[in-house]
Design an enzyme around this catalytic site. Sequence first.
Site, mmCIF file in Angstrom:
data_model
loop_
_atom_site.group_PDB
_atom_site.id
_atom_site.type_symbol
_atom_site.label_atom_id
_atom_site.label_comp_id
_atom_site.label_asym_id
_atom_site.label_seq_id
_atom_site.Cartn_x
_atom_site.Cartn_y
_atom_site.Cartn_z
ATOM 1 N N ILE A 124 0.856 -1.189 0.000
ATOM 2 C CA ILE A 124 0.000 0.000 0.000
ATOM 3 C C ILE A 124 0.888 1.233 0.000
ATOM 4 O O ILE A 124 1.836 1.328 0.784
ATOM 5 C CB ILE A 124 -1.012 0.018 1.170
ATOM 6 C CG1 ILE A 124 -1.877 1.283 1.105
ATOM 7 C CG2 ILE A 124 -0.347 -0.103 2.544
ATOM 8 C CD1 ILE A 124 -3.241 1.138 1.708
ATOM 9 N N ILE A 158 7.786 2.267 0.975
ATOM 10 C CA ILE A 158 6.678 1.320 0.787
ATOM 11 C C ILE A 158 7.102 -0.115 1.114
ATOM 12 O O ILE A 158 7.931 -0.704 0.412
ATOM 13 C CB ILE A 158 6.114 1.429 -0.656
ATOM 14 C CG1 ILE A 158 5.764 2.894 -0.970
ATOM 15 C CG2 ILE A 158 4.908 0.508 -0.842
ATOM 16 C CD1 ILE A 158 4.860 3.595 0.030
ATOM 17 N N TYR A 236 -11.558 8.611 3.097
ATOM 18 C CA TYR A 236 -12.496 7.960 4.029
ATOM 19 C C TYR A 236 -12.189 6.471 4.133
ATOM 20 O O TYR A 236 -12.226 5.883 5.203
ATOM 21 C CB TYR A 236 -13.948 8.165 3.573
ATOM 22 C CG TYR A 236 -14.323 9.628 3.542
ATOM 23 C CD1 TYR A 236 -14.607 10.320 4.730
ATOM 24 C CD2 TYR A 236 -14.354 10.341 2.346
ATOM 25 C CE1 TYR A 236 -14.915 11.662 4.712
ATOM 26 C CE2 TYR A 236 -14.657 11.692 2.317
ATOM 27 C CZ TYR A 236 -14.934 12.347 3.503
ATOM 28 O OH TYR A 236 -15.227 13.685 3.488
ATOM 29 N N GLU A 245 -5.067 -1.506 10.995
ATOM 30 C CA GLU A 245 -3.615 -1.410 10.784
ATOM 31 C C GLU A 245 -2.898 -1.066 12.099
ATOM 32 O O GLU A 245 -1.897 -1.675 12.466
ATOM 33 C CB GLU A 245 -3.308 -0.340 9.721
ATOM 34 C CG GLU A 245 -1.817 -0.149 9.530
ATOM 35 C CD GLU A 245 -1.438 0.684 8.289
ATOM 36 O OE1 GLU A 245 -2.331 1.094 7.543
ATOM 37 O OE2 GLU A 245 -0.229 0.907 8.112
ATOM 38 N N ARG A 246 -3.464 -0.108 12.833
ATOM 39 C CA ARG A 246 -2.812 0.313 14.076
ATOM 40 C C ARG A 246 -2.949 -0.736 15.168
ATOM 41 O O ARG A 246 -2.029 -0.923 15.972
ATOM 42 C CB ARG A 246 -3.383 1.661 14.509
ATOM 43 C CG ARG A 246 -2.892 2.727 13.548
ATOM 44 C CD ARG A 246 -3.615 4.030 13.595
ATOM 45 N NE ARG A 246 -3.053 4.901 12.560
ATOM 46 C CZ ARG A 246 -3.634 5.990 12.108
ATOM 47 N NH1 ARG A 246 -4.803 6.369 12.575
ATOM 48 N NH2 ARG A 246 -3.050 6.710 11.165
ATOM 49 N N GLN A 282 19.364 -8.090 42.664
ATOM 50 C CA GLN A 282 18.058 -7.459 42.895
ATOM 51 C C GLN A 282 17.708 -6.471 41.774
ATOM 52 O O GLN A 282 16.549 -6.370 41.365
ATOM 53 C CB GLN A 282 18.063 -6.734 44.246
ATOM 54 C CG GLN A 282 16.652 -6.370 44.676
ATOM 55 C CD GLN A 282 16.636 -5.573 45.957
ATOM 56 O OE1 GLN A 282 17.373 -4.591 46.109
ATOM 57 N NE2 GLN A 282 15.808 -5.981 46.887
ATOM 58 N N GLY A 342 24.283 -7.034 28.822
ATOM 59 C CA GLY A 342 25.668 -6.572 28.812
ATOM 60 C C GLY A 342 26.184 -6.484 27.380
ATOM 61 O O GLY A 342 25.405 -6.268 26.432
ATOM 62 N N GLY A 367 1.145 5.716 11.104
ATOM 63 C CA GLY A 367 0.740 6.926 11.835
ATOM 64 C C GLY A 367 1.672 7.073 13.019
ATOM 65 O O GLY A 367 1.722 6.175 13.876
ATOM 66 N N GLU A 370 2.977 10.616 17.623
ATOM 67 C CA GLU A 370 2.480 11.978 17.854
ATOM 68 C C GLU A 370 1.097 12.136 17.197
ATOM 69 O O GLU A 370 0.187 12.725 17.779
ATOM 70 C CB GLU A 370 3.459 13.012 17.273
ATOM 71 C CG GLU A 370 4.783 13.111 18.020
ATOM 72 C CD GLU A 370 5.709 11.911 17.775
ATOM 73 O OE1 GLU A 370 5.643 11.306 16.693
ATOM 74 O OE2 GLU A 370 6.490 11.572 18.688
HETATM 75 C C1 LIG Z 1 10.165 0.967 7.591
HETATM 76 C C2 LIG Z 1 9.014 1.800 7.133
HETATM 77 C C3 LIG Z 1 7.954 1.199 6.481
HETATM 78 C C4 LIG Z 1 6.885 1.969 6.011
HETATM 79 N N1 LIG Z 1 5.893 1.378 5.294
HETATM 80 C C5 LIG Z 1 4.982 2.163 4.649
HETATM 81 C C6 LIG Z 1 4.050 1.602 3.724
HETATM 82 O O1 LIG Z 1 4.010 0.380 3.504
HETATM 83 N N2 LIG Z 1 3.202 2.434 3.084
HETATM 84 C C7 LIG Z 1 3.201 3.788 3.301
HETATM 85 O O2 LIG Z 1 2.418 4.474 2.684
HETATM 86 N N3 LIG Z 1 4.059 4.345 4.188
HETATM 87 C C8 LIG Z 1 4.951 3.566 4.859
HETATM 88 N N4 LIG Z 1 5.849 4.137 5.731
HETATM 89 C C9 LIG Z 1 5.800 5.572 5.951
HETATM 90 C C10 LIG Z 1 5.313 5.956 7.351
HETATM 91 O O3 LIG Z 1 3.951 5.686 7.491
HETATM 92 C C11 LIG Z 1 5.672 7.431 7.561
HETATM 93 O O4 LIG Z 1 7.085 7.482 7.710
HETATM 94 C C12 LIG Z 1 4.974 8.043 8.747
HETATM 95 O O5 LIG Z 1 3.599 8.167 8.501
HETATM 96 C C13 LIG Z 1 5.538 9.422 9.119
HETATM 97 O O6 LIG Z 1 5.618 10.241 7.997
HETATM 98 P P1 LIG Z 1 6.989 11.007 7.647
HETATM 99 O O7 LIG Z 1 8.071 9.985 7.683
HETATM 100 O O8 LIG Z 1 6.805 11.767 6.424
HETATM 101 O O9 LIG Z 1 7.225 11.963 8.869
HETATM 102 P P2 LIG Z 1 6.677 13.470 9.012
HETATM 103 O O10 LIG Z 1 5.227 13.504 8.717
HETATM 104 O O11 LIG Z 1 7.581 14.370 8.262
HETATM 105 O O12 LIG Z 1 6.898 13.694 10.570
HETATM 106 C C14 LIG Z 1 8.167 14.018 11.151
HETATM 107 C C15 LIG Z 1 7.971 14.187 12.652
HETATM 108 O O13 LIG Z 1 7.020 15.243 12.886
HETATM 109 C C16 LIG Z 1 5.956 14.760 13.674
HETATM 110 N N5 LIG Z 1 4.680 15.375 13.279
HETATM 111 C C17 LIG Z 1 4.155 15.466 12.033
HETATM 112 N N6 LIG Z 1 2.957 16.050 12.079
HETATM 113 C C18 LIG Z 1 2.711 16.340 13.383
HETATM 114 C C19 LIG Z 1 1.636 16.955 14.085
HETATM 115 N N7 LIG Z 1 0.529 17.367 13.462
HETATM 116 N N8 LIG Z 1 1.734 17.080 15.423
HETATM 117 C C20 LIG Z 1 2.834 16.656 16.085
HETATM 118 N N9 LIG Z 1 3.881 16.068 15.483
HETATM 119 C C21 LIG Z 1 3.821 15.905 14.148
HETATM 120 C C22 LIG Z 1 5.919 13.274 13.418
HETATM 121 O O14 LIG Z 1 5.251 12.583 14.462
HETATM 122 C C23 LIG Z 1 7.391 12.944 13.320
HETATM 123 O O15 LIG Z 1 7.921 12.785 14.600
HETATM 124 C C24 LIG Z 1 6.891 3.369 6.257
HETATM 125 C C25 LIG Z 1 7.940 3.953 6.950
HETATM 126 C C26 LIG Z 1 9.003 3.207 7.366
HETATM 127 C C27 LIG Z 1 10.134 3.898 8.047
#
Ligand SMILES: Cc1cc2nc3c(=O)[nH]c(=O)nc-3n(C[C@H](O)[C@H](O)[C@H](O)COP(=O)(O)OP(=O)(O)OC[C@H]3O[C@@H](n4cnc5c(N)ncnc54)[C@H](O)[C@@H]3O)c2cc1C
Length: 382
Positions: A124, A158, A236, A245-246, A282, A342, A367, A370
Amino acid sequence: MLPRSFLKEEHEMFRRSLKQFLEKEAAPYIDEWEASKEIPRSFWKKVGEQGFLCPQVDEKYGGLNADFGYSVVLSEEFDRISVGMVGFSLHNDIVIPYIEELGTEEQKERWLPGAISGDLISAIAMTEPDVGSDLAAVKTTAVKDGDEYILNGEKTFITNGHSADIAVVVCRTDPEADPPHRGLSLFVVEAGTPGYTKGKKLRKLGQHANDTSELIFEYARVPANNLLGEAGKGFYYLMNHLQQERLLVAIQAMASCELMLEETIDYGKQREAFGKPISQFQNTQFKLAELKTEIQIGRTFVDQLIEAHMEEKDIVSEVSMAKWWTTDLAKKVAAECLQLHGGYGYMEEYEIARRYRDVAVSSIYAGSNEIMKTIIAKQMKL
Ligand SMILES: Cc1cc2nc3c(=O)[nH]c(=O)nc-3n(C[C@H](O)[C@H](O)[C@H](O)COP(=O)(O)OP(=O)(O)OC[C@H]3O[C@@H](n4cnc5c(N)ncnc54)[C@H](O)[C@@H]3O)c2cc1C
């Protein structure tokens, strides 16, 4: 462990045969798969042959009509072998459900049997180089042209991306939509589509067995009948599916926590310092007792949510709580257990070293934690 009422004898039988299969067919090859950054297609086929792919799908398409309890068992046992096997749960319980729920009869007949047999691997694609958490801002476009859509844009991070035969791709079909999330649609894009290429397998901190890739669309022509559900409703559909998913991420986090604790207890009993096993200090006992308590709290909460999810209750807020709390817990358990190992904990021969790397991303993907807190806060009407 306290009783888990959603798991019946048939689920446990299923677990026993799955465990046996994974011990023989997966565990010995994890290092090899980590080195090649991919799980071979031949293994996907074996998983399919055993009935471990998408058992929830209707019998009509080759599935087993299995309940979510089987998905829990699969997700837990894949995770116990390696967090890098997360691509199987993603295929089974995240991507394929979109086709089951939104697909036309023709689409289901086209893709579901292969998804069950292991002939068709799925992914996805939501995230883009400039768009992650703010999903409504997706930039990849899909413009209708006769009986095709022309896709342009780039996806990144992805899971299964490199091996995927099909990817559910989130695109913007209406650039004028206000609010912008109303302009998103989902497409199933098949490997080999002209204009669609897979980028390199990305180099990651952990989860090396699982391939993570970029997907690139340059005037990729996708048949209009690969649109999933209705145009403009993509956001939606995503929101509806993100609960599961979560929850799966929380299930995997708890499986990892339990495994890391078991490994550390075993290690603590056999490693000696100052003339006695380190488990008799302990400090070691208090640390392990604290972790066991927190893991039990997480397990109780997650199991309650699994039951509620199986009863189709709306638990978006509670699942968001579980996702952030259990993945933070997994990172804490990994760090504490590594410390109790260790120097050996830092060595590749020990599972805890791998887990420490592998669980780190669980607080980011599906997701970020945060974003989970923003969902909870919104429901609190602050
Ligand atoms: C190993 C791996 C596998 C993945 N697999 C998939 C996949 O199969 N399909 C897919 O579509 N995606 C995938 N992802 C992507 C993943 O879902 C995103 O990395 C994630 O949603 C965060 O998006 P970003 O990396 O762009 O971070 P950003 O959105 O740039 O966020 C950076 C930081 O800012 C914080 N932040 C952003 N917005 C807010 C807010 N409103 N309030 C507070 N803090 C905020 C975030 O929490 C984070 O700490 C994968 C990522 C990894 C690393």
